[in-house]
Design a protein around this motif. Structure first.
Motif, short mmCIF file in Angstrom:
data_model
loop_
_atom_site.label_atom_id
_atom_site.label_comp_id
_atom_site.label_asym_id
_atom_site.label_seq_id
_atom_site.Cartn_x
_atom_site.Cartn_y
_atom_site.Cartn_z
N LEU A 82 0.86 -1.18 0.00
CA LEU A 82 0.00 0.00 0.00
C LEU A 82 0.89 1.23 0.00
O LEU A 82 1.86 1.30 0.77
N HIS A 83 0.60 2.17 -0.88
CA HIS A 83 1.27 3.47 -0.88
C HIS A 83 0.28 4.50 -0.34
O HIS A 83 -0.89 4.49 -0.74
N VAL A 84 0.75 5.39 0.50
CA VAL A 84 -0.10 6.46 1.00
C VAL A 84 0.76 7.70 1.28
O VAL A 84 1.91 7.57 1.70
N ILE A 85 0.19 8.86 0.99
CA ILE A 85 0.81 10.12 1.40
C ILE A 85 -0.04 10.68 2.52
O ILE A 85 -1.26 10.90 2.35
N LEU A 86 0.58 10.87 3.67
CA LEU A 86 -0.10 11.46 4.82
C LEU A 86 0.39 12.89 5.00
O LEU A 86 1.60 13.15 4.92
N ILE A 151 2.64 7.23 -7.28
CA ILE A 151 1.53 6.46 -6.70
C ILE A 151 0.43 6.25 -7.74
O ILE A 151 -0.10 5.15 -7.88
N ALA A 152 0.11 7.28 -8.48
CA ALA A 152 -0.94 7.17 -9.51
C ALA A 152 -0.55 6.19 -10.61
O ALA A 152 -1.40 5.46 -11.12
N ASN A 153 0.73 6.15 -10.97
CA ASN A 153 1.20 5.28 -12.05
C ASN A 153 1.51 3.86 -11.59
O ASN A 153 1.63 2.95 -12.42
N ASN A 154 1.64 3.63 -10.31
CA ASN A 154 2.10 2.35 -9.81
C ASN A 154 1.22 1.17 -10.23
O ASN A 154 1.77 0.15 -10.66
N PRO A 155 -0.11 1.26 -10.17
CA PRO A 155 -0.91 0.11 -10.62
C PRO A 155 -0.71 -0.23 -12.09
O PRO A 155 -0.61 -1.40 -12.44
#
Length: 163
Positions: A82-86, A151-155
């Motif tokens: 899981l990638h997340v920016i907090l 993150i947007a491109n990762n999938p």
């Protein structure tokens, strides 16, 4: 010190206050890179979580509710991570990042166990999450834009490179 166990590498920045305002990119991997979230891949790309999300998004939403001044900027679910920016805002005066990630991993593990018992997700081996996680302190707007793009491109990159 017992020599039977190798010393784990310290991955946090020394002397850095992980409760100070700023953006933090966090990647949490499943234990032994088990592909537990394959049915959720590509879901919820760079969107704010809501209580109607998958259990992973649900607890990101709960993270915002539990810790004042914490906002989820964006996230992406991958088969084994899981990638997340907090974003920790000036209103955040509470727990540092490691404590928040520990809470998140505990809550999502418990939820995953309940889903396994109902036959809704595949069983896991030993643990859901790896012991640690990777974080990156985002230092400027360019870094933030590049991290969001990653993150947007990762999938899509995952799909193209899975062979």
């Amino acid at each position: 010190m017992d020599r039977a166990f190798p010393r784990r590498k310290e991955i946090r920045l020394k002397q850095y206050d992980y409760s100070q305002p700023g953006y933090y990119s966090v990647t949490i991997c499943t234990h032994q890179r088990q592909k537990l979230f394959s049915s959720l891949v590509g879901a919820h790309l760079c969107v704010r979580p809501s209580s109607a999300d998958s259990f992973l998004g649900l607890f990101l939403h709960e993270l915002e509710q539990k810790y004042s001044g914490v906002l989820v900027d964006c996230y992406a679910v991958m088969p084994d991570h899981l990638h997340v920016i907090l974003a920790l805002t000036g209103a955040h005066t509470g727990a540092p990042l490691p404590e928040m990630i520990k809470w998140y991993k505990t809550q999502t593990t418990n939820a995953y166990i309940r889903l396994v018992k109902r036959g809704q997700v595949p069983p896991f081996q030993k643990h859901v999450w790896q012991r640690g996680y990777y974080d990156h302190v985002i230092r400027n707007d360019t870094d933030l834009a590049e991290t969001r793009q990653y993150i947007a491109n990762n999938p899509l990159n995952w799909t193209l490179n899975k062979d």
